[in-house]
Scaffold this motif. Structure first.
Motif, PDB file in Angstrom:
ATOM      1  N   HIS A  49       0.822  -1.195   0.000  1.00 55.36           N
ATOM      2  CA  HIS A  49       0.000   0.000   0.000  1.00 55.36           C
ATOM      3  C   HIS A  49       0.867   1.260   0.000  1.00 55.36           C
ATOM      4  N   CYS A  93       2.820   0.726  -5.881  1.00 59.71           N
ATOM      5  CA  CYS A  93       1.768   0.960  -4.888  1.00 59.71           C
ATOM      6  C   CYS A  93       0.929   2.161  -5.317  1.00 59.71           C
ATOM      7  N   CYS A  94      -0.157   2.373  -4.621  1.00 63.59           N
ATOM      8  CA  CYS A  94      -1.009   3.535  -4.883  1.00 63.59           C
ATOM      9  C   CYS A  94      -0.304   4.824  -4.461  1.00 63.59           C
ATOM     10  N   ASN A  96      -2.629   7.712  -4.116  1.00 64.72           N
ATOM     11  CA  ASN A  96      -3.800   8.576  -3.984  1.00 64.72           C
ATOM     12  C   ASN A  96      -3.731   9.380  -2.685  1.00 64.72           C
ATOM     13  N   ASN A 107      -4.829  -4.302  -2.040  1.00 62.91           N
ATOM     14  CA  ASN A 107      -4.335  -4.224  -3.415  1.00 62.91           C
ATOM     15  C   ASN A 107      -3.381  -5.395  -3.647  1.00 62.91           C
ATOM     16  N   ALA A 139       2.345   4.988  -9.793  1.00 61.84           N
ATOM     17  CA  ALA A 139       1.178   5.862  -9.900  1.00 61.84           C
ATOM     18  C   ALA A 139       1.580   7.288  -9.548  1.00 61.84           C
ATOM     19  N   GLU A 143      -3.403   9.044  -7.670  1.00 60.25           N
ATOM     20  CA  GLU A 143      -3.866   7.873  -8.408  1.00 60.25           C
ATOM     21  C   GLU A 143      -3.673   6.593  -7.599  1.00 60.25           C
ATOM     22  N   ARG A 144      -4.570   5.629  -7.821  1.00 56.73           N
ATOM     23  CA  ARG A 144      -4.437   4.287  -7.262  1.00 56.73           C
ATOM     24  C   ARG A 144      -3.736   3.393  -8.286  1.00 56.73           C
ATOM     25  N   ALA A 145      -3.001   2.402  -7.804  1.00 55.86           N
ATOM     26  CA  ALA A 145      -2.356   1.430  -8.682  1.00 55.86           C
ATOM     27  C   ALA A 145      -3.290   0.235  -8.883  1.00 55.86           C
ATOM     28  N   HIS A 199      -4.072   4.681 -14.184  1.00 59.52           N
ATOM     29  CA  HIS A 199      -3.022   5.424 -13.486  1.00 59.52           C
ATOM     30  C   HIS A 199      -1.783   5.468 -14.372  1.00 59.52           C
TER      31      HIS A 199
END
Length: 326
Positions: A49, A93-94, A96, A107, A139, A143-145, A199
């Protein structure tokens, strides 16, 4: 990376932090144990994450480590300070923006293998004949992955495929062209998904004797379209659809998952029986795949023909030529 090291004749020393060790203390302990020699290559890979915060002024994410966090860019600089010849950090990873860590969603990520048995010249250019550092995030801020259980992380899958393609086909690969190719491949995988899922990877390259640091916003030489899947993968996909020993539901689920990754709605299929120069029929991809699902009893095997197939710029197949063995 074990396969890369073996191909180059390097000793591979792997340090893994997972489960109970997947925390800031475990990560710091691992970093502190690293002792680099001047010709070493240091590769840091994080899968898990990540996020950013409203007041954060950094394009690279914070890494979430159970109950703690650490900055990917800051960690990269700690590794660069170990003074290896080449340092690569990849945060898959994300990124966001969150104000509450409890909003982090699962994720799941997986890693696919790498085959480096063919040619080590490209690997030497990237990992041995290069000095500096590369920082990569999958990302951009906000943005989220994306990932799926079938291929794992879209970016890791794209990066490994770009590296494998470069090893076999591209004598002029650089870190800039490799990461641009990885981004293009990932966007091809994401093409069938809504904008909220899409992303974009972000990176910074600082390579000695290669000019100023390069970022994704700087243009690089265009590259020819590269397939998002090998012909062996497409062969396997088509033959699984035609395998009536499997249930219709199982085969249809496979079609729904892979069709938008390999093809576009306007893709076509040239079908031949004996002579590839004289196709007996031209069908839309939708009709062809439907026929494989519903009525493939006459077909013993399907073989794709690479030299008579065409790619779209995003790497998906515009025209696929196949032989139906009956």
């Amino acid at each position: 990376m074990d396969a890369v090291a073996r191909s180059l004749g390097y000793q591979y020393n792997l340090i893994v932090r997972s489960n109970e060790q997947f925390g800031l203390a475990g990560l710091n302990e691992a970093v502190n144990t690293v002792n680099c020699q001047p010709d070493d290559v240091l590769f840091f890979y994080f899968t898990g994450h990540g996020f950013s915060t409203p007041k954060r002024n950094n394009d690279f994410p914070l890494l979430y480590l159970r109950t703690d966090t650490t900055d990917l860019a800051g960690l990269h600089q700690r590794l660069v300070a170990k003074k290896p010849r080449l340092c690569i950090s990849l945060g898959d990873c994300c990124n966001n923006v969150l104000s509450d860590l409890r909003k982090i969603l699962p994720n799941p990520l997986q890693i696919r293998g790498l085959n480096t048995q063919k040619d080590t010249d490209i690997l030497r250019k990237l990992f041995v004949e290069t000095k500096g550092d590369v920082l990569i995030a999958t990302a951009k801020r906000g943005e989220r992955a994306a990932s799926t259980p079938s291929i794992g992380s879209f970016y890791t899958y794209s990066w490994l495929n770009a590296l494998k393609h470069a090893i076999v086909n591209n004598n002029d690969v650089t870190w800039a062209t490799l990461l641009n190719d990885s981004e293009q491949r990932m966007q091809s995988l994401l093409a069938g998904f809504p904008d909220t899922v899409r992303h974009h990877s972000h990176w910074k390259i600082n390579i000695a004797d290669a000019g100023p640091p390069v970022t994704p916003d700087q243009p690089v030489a265009p590259v020819a379209p590269k397939p998002v899947a090998t012909f062996d993968q497409v062969n396997d996909f088509l033959n699984q659809l035609a395998d009536e020993s499997k249930s219709f539901a199982e085969r249809n689920a496979l079609r729904q998952r892979l069709e938008p990754l390999y093809f576009t709605p306007t893709s076509t299929v040239k079908i031949y029986i004996k002579s590839p120069e004289k196709p007996v029929e031209l069908q839309s991809i939708t009709r062809f795949l439907s026929r494989m699902l519903v009525n493939a009893r006459q077909v013993v095997r399907i073989n794709t023909v690479e030299r008579l197939s065409d790619l779209k710029p995003d790497g998906r197949y515009e025209v696929l030529t196949v032989e139906e063995v009956r």
